[in-house]
Design a protein around this motif. Sequence first.
Motif, PDB file in Angstrom:
ATOM      1  N   ARG A 123       0.830  -1.204   0.000  1.00 42.07           N
ATOM      2  CA  ARG A 123       0.000   0.000   0.000  1.00 42.07           C
ATOM      3  C   ARG A 123       0.863   1.252   0.000  1.00 42.07           C
ATOM      4  O   ARG A 123       1.827   1.334   0.776  1.00 42.07           O
ATOM      5  N   THR A 126       0.730   7.207   3.495  1.00 40.37           N
ATOM      6  CA  THR A 126       0.040   8.503   3.450  1.00 40.37           C
ATOM      7  C   THR A 126       0.785   9.572   4.246  1.00 40.37           C
ATOM      8  O   THR A 126       0.206  10.606   4.582  1.00 40.37           O
ATOM      9  N   HIS A 208      -7.799  11.544   7.901  1.00 36.61           N
ATOM     10  CA  HIS A 208      -8.177  10.287   7.251  1.00 36.61           C
ATOM     11  C   HIS A 208      -9.535  10.405   6.582  1.00 36.61           C
ATOM     12  O   HIS A 208     -10.493  10.909   7.180  1.00 36.61           O
ATOM     13  N   ASP A 209      -9.600   9.960   5.338  1.00 39.09           N
ATOM     14  CA  ASP A 209     -10.864   9.890   4.607  1.00 39.09           C
ATOM     15  C   ASP A 209     -11.548   8.576   4.969  1.00 39.09           C
ATOM     16  O   ASP A 209     -11.064   7.501   4.598  1.00 39.09           O
ATOM     17  N   SER A 211     -13.917   7.040   3.819  1.00 35.52           N
ATOM     18  CA  SER A 211     -14.360   6.208   2.694  1.00 35.52           C
ATOM     19  C   SER A 211     -13.242   5.301   2.195  1.00 35.52           C
ATOM     20  O   SER A 211     -13.487   4.362   1.434  1.00 35.52           O
ATOM     21  N   GLN A 212     -12.004   5.584   2.610  1.00 32.90           N
ATOM     22  CA  GLN A 212     -10.871   4.774   2.196  1.00 32.90           C
ATOM     23  C   GLN A 212     -10.547   3.742   3.271  1.00 32.90           C
ATOM     24  O   GLN A 212     -10.368   4.085   4.440  1.00 32.90           O
ATOM     25  N   THR A 213     -10.504   2.494   2.872  1.00 33.32           N
ATOM     26  CA  THR A 213     -10.180   1.420   3.799  1.00 33.32           C
ATOM     27  C   THR A 213      -8.782   0.879   3.500  1.00 33.32           C
ATOM     28  O   THR A 213      -8.218   1.127   2.443  1.00 33.32           O
ATOM     29  N   ASN A 214      -8.239   0.143   4.446  1.00 31.15           N
ATOM     30  CA  ASN A 214      -6.917  -0.474   4.278  1.00 31.15           C
ATOM     31  C   ASN A 214      -5.836   0.563   3.994  1.00 31.15           C
ATOM     32  O   ASN A 214      -4.950   0.360   3.167  1.00 31.15           O
ATOM     33  N   VAL A 215      -5.925   1.708   4.695  1.00 31.27           N
ATOM     34  CA  VAL A 215      -4.959   2.795   4.526  1.00 31.27           C
ATOM     35  C   VAL A 215      -3.845   2.625   5.559  1.00 31.27           C
ATOM     36  O   VAL A 215      -4.096   2.241   6.703  1.00 31.27           O
TER      37      VAL A 215
END
Length: 349
Positions: A123, A126, A208-209, A211-215
Amino acid sequence: MPVALTAIPANMISHEISLPPFPDDVPTVPIARISYAKLASSDKDEMDKTLKAVQTDGFFYLDLMDHSLGRVLLEEAENVVNFSKEAFDSELDEKMQFRAEKGKSMFGYKPAGTVKKTDKDLRPDTTEFFNIAKDHLLGNSESRTYPPQLMQHKEELQTFTRDSHALGILVLQVLAEQLDLPSEVFADKNKIDSLSGDHIRVTKKPPHDPSQTNVIGLPSHTDFGSVTVLFNWLGGLQIQSHDPERQGEWAYVKPLPGHAIINLGDAMVKFSNGHLKSAKHRVVPAPGAQAKVDRYSLVYFLRPADDVLMQPVEKYRNEPVVSVGGKVGEEKVYTAGEWMVRRMQHMSK
């Protein structure tokens, strides 16, 4: 400890009281809380606790509020983070002018989006950060360029470097004594005037958004060097739990006001031949409402001098060699400088 500073009264230390609170409904690891004042005065019980902490969790809190020099360091850390925000707020193309040369140097700017081989899911991270070399700040070697928003505060960065380094040296002296080694055996491998990979890292992770998973902020890893001194004000750091019911599961290390978080790096596993631990850790989105704001942190990495041989100290040299996490650099005895380069080259895609 070789630091000469004017003490700052406790009531002058400002804390980030406007930040959202850390939630009480997420799993945490109750790492040991160690007193800086007691360590500095060679309190036996506190020294015992320190050794136990780095042999189990690999991390501990260091209470800086109970010692005048600790309160100075807290003030310096908040100051560095505050003036670094201007550098982070500049345009990406401006920051990229100071980008670290991938695989060759760790110093300079690292944008978000790096993929580490240590992350099995590959991944993009961020987190963006600036790494500022100790040797560049203190004039031990010719400096690369850094953002002007940082370099106009060079004196503050120099002071933070010296004081964080001194704190790391104290930890190394304590651990040496607890292992019945000469008190300077580790410290002498990490002298501040020696060329090394020592550096400041100031980091920023955006909100953190949901709607985004596995970040991932930063994927699971162990640190390269000797001692890591971390200042953070929001959650996100995780280590693996030793709770029998949650053995090996990731859990948060809750930030505590007035405390730094200390951990050891792989160099100490190498020097102690496994008698000391370098624990895996990662950075994920902060929990609860803390995920909605920018997450800044500040780190000082204390690393062995470039010419130090990466081998166990004499007491442990005849023992079977303990591999440092199965990573590169085990096939022969490298210098610390060579070892760090090999590690960098094998970390990133």
